[in-house]
Design a protein around this motif. Structure first.
Motif, PDB file in Angstrom:
ATOM      1  N   ASP A  69      47.969  35.322  40.363  1.00 16.23           N
ATOM      2  CA  ASP A  69      48.303  36.598  39.720  1.00 16.23           C
ATOM      3  C   ASP A  69      48.335  36.475  38.207  1.00 16.23           C
ATOM      4  O   ASP A  69      48.013  37.394  37.479  1.00 16.23           O
ATOM      5  N   LYS A 121      46.551  41.387  37.798  1.00 17.68           N
ATOM      6  CA  LYS A 121      46.387  40.141  37.042  1.00 17.68           C
ATOM      7  C   LYS A 121      47.147  40.258  35.727  1.00 17.68           C
ATOM      8  O   LYS A 121      47.325  41.368  35.204  1.00 17.68           O
ATOM      9  N   VAL A 170      35.378  40.170  38.971  1.00 23.94           N
ATOM     10  CA  VAL A 170      35.433  40.938  37.719  1.00 23.94           C
ATOM     11  C   VAL A 170      34.015  41.094  37.157  1.00 23.94           C
ATOM     12  O   VAL A 170      33.586  42.193  36.778  1.00 23.94           O
ATOM     13  N   ALA A 184      39.828  42.875  34.167  1.00 22.68           N
ATOM     14  CA  ALA A 184      40.387  42.792  35.528  1.00 22.68           C
ATOM     15  C   ALA A 184      41.506  43.816  35.706  1.00 22.68           C
ATOM     16  O   ALA A 184      41.565  44.532  36.715  1.00 22.68           O
ATOM     17  N   MET A 231      42.981  45.445  39.194  1.00 30.79           N
ATOM     18  CA  MET A 231      43.419  44.193  39.824  1.00 30.79           C
ATOM     19  C   MET A 231      44.805  43.812  39.288  1.00 30.79           C
ATOM     20  O   MET A 231      45.123  44.054  38.129  1.00 30.79           O
TER      21      MET A 231
END
Lengths: 265, 265
Positions: B196, B222, A83, B215, B220
């Motif tokens: 996650d 997440k 990130v 993120a 991503m």
């Protein structure tokens, strides 16, 4: 008229009337001698905000909070972090200058964030002249914790707030402390000056929240409203817009706001 | 069988298998040589919890968080404060001993708070054996951020949680970090080991929340769930009940839980 990043920063610091030896208000990316053709102002330089600023053609982004997720923008422990790496790549490839204006704007006289928030809340006339974080609501209006909650939700477009105390409790005197100035400042604000209600951005839950809980359980007429950090300060950054417009009337300046990072489920 | 405050404390420290030179785990009130006929266990020694403990006849209250609203229980700047004064008066007049068990219980092997929370969430079997704050949800179950939210709300009796991320996002691997271990620990937990979802008690909003927001905005997969600090650790203090029952089978021990200090409006 052309102006450099350095010249813009000088004007942003000027209203504080002092120079800090140690400050987080530094240039996080870009060059001091770069030209500024357009500026953007935001509460936090999120990945999306930076993209929006770049797409809008801004050369300089003025932000209140860190860019790299910690107060000192210390990246030493992020070296392997994807990130951090992707954010840094966006910033470096865009060439945008990012300046953090945190310590200085809180030292404007009065505090630039506080004044911007009072304006947003239409509470300027209720603030004490010598200490505008203390407010007296008008005698002719009947306010309670609940009516203040509704006012905050409406003006700051919040889906909800967190509250300690009785929603029916009358409120005459309140303290408005945007951001997270720490438990001691928050507890002293609600513990003194006849303050009924503390409106805070963010607390340490085991400090201020527990102090107010205990006060209430002791039978004291006290209450706490938490708006979340971002929305307690974001509108305060409009003060930066005014400083830039006064100093550089021909400089295009864009305000970029964001939804809160978390939502209630 | 009689036992002193000192003897009880020794048994509470023992599972950590070490002695800390500097710790907040100290006796906040009372005497080490006092007899303990009954003990109480709580997450925070609020004014109400102390009253409940005294009314229940407890001589010793074991608590995880500070008594006087700051990490070191520093009362120097509270000398004029009426909430501090009234709480101190209750404690002194009751004669109850208050021991903070914070640093040591987090050093139990494994962390006593974490284990208590895993038990409360019925997630013990999902935790990694060598690092039980990392969990793998069973392959045969389909979990999403939304189903985990429902599980947490149900098991911890929360009216709501705060979430960053898509409620529909599948979750296989999660990190459970009760309390507020700091932004660095939180960001490293979600940034590594294929995690996650981070379930945290309390964050600094401008640190962990912004990292997860970025993120997600980078694409991503997440997510972050915040339960609030108290409810992320309170059930973990049931580990103390087990330690006391094992060490002193004839000692009556009472668990005192509390509602959260703030509610959502």
């Amino acid at each position: 008229m052309s102006r450099t990043v350095q010249e813009v920063i000088e004007k942003l610091i000027e209203p504080a009337g002092l120079r800090l030896e140690s400050t987080v208000d530094t240039l996080k990316s870009g060059r001091l001698d770069a030209q500024v053709g357009k500026a953007a102002v935001a509460f936090t330089a999120t990945y999306t905000v930076i993209r929006q600023a770049v797409e809008a053609g801004a050369d300089l982004l003025v932000t209140h909070e860190p860019t790299y997720f910690n107060h000192l923008d210390d990246s030493s422990w992020f070296s392997e972090d994807p990130v951090y790496a992707k954010k840094r790549k966006l910033i470096e490839e865009s060439g945008i200058a990012i300046f953090r204006l945190h310590d200085y704007i809180h030292r404007y006289r009065p505090d630039g964030i506080l004044i911007g928030m009072l304006r947003k809340l239409e509470w300027e006339s209720f603030a004490d002249a010598d200490n505008p974080k203390l407010l007296s609501l008008p005698d002719e209006e009947s306010h309670t914790v609940g009516t203040v909650v509704q006012h905050l939700k409406s003006k700051l477009q919040l889906d909800s707030v967190q509250v300690a105390g009785n929603p029916e409790m009358p409120v005459k005197r309140l303290a408005l402390l945007p951001g997270a100035p720490g438990g001691r400042a928050q507890m002293q604000a609600i513990g003194r000056n006849g303050v009924d209600l503390l409106i805070a951005g963010e607390t340490s839950e085991w400090e201020t929240n527990e102090y107010v809980r205990d006060a209430i359980d002791m039978g004291m007429a006290k209450a706490l409203i938490l708006t979340g950090h971002q929305k307690s300060e974001e509108a305060g950054m409009t003060t930066v817009m005014e400083v830039l417009r006064a100093a550089f009337p021909d400089l295009p300046v864009q305000f970029i706001d964001s939804p809160a990072a978390v939502t209630r489920m």
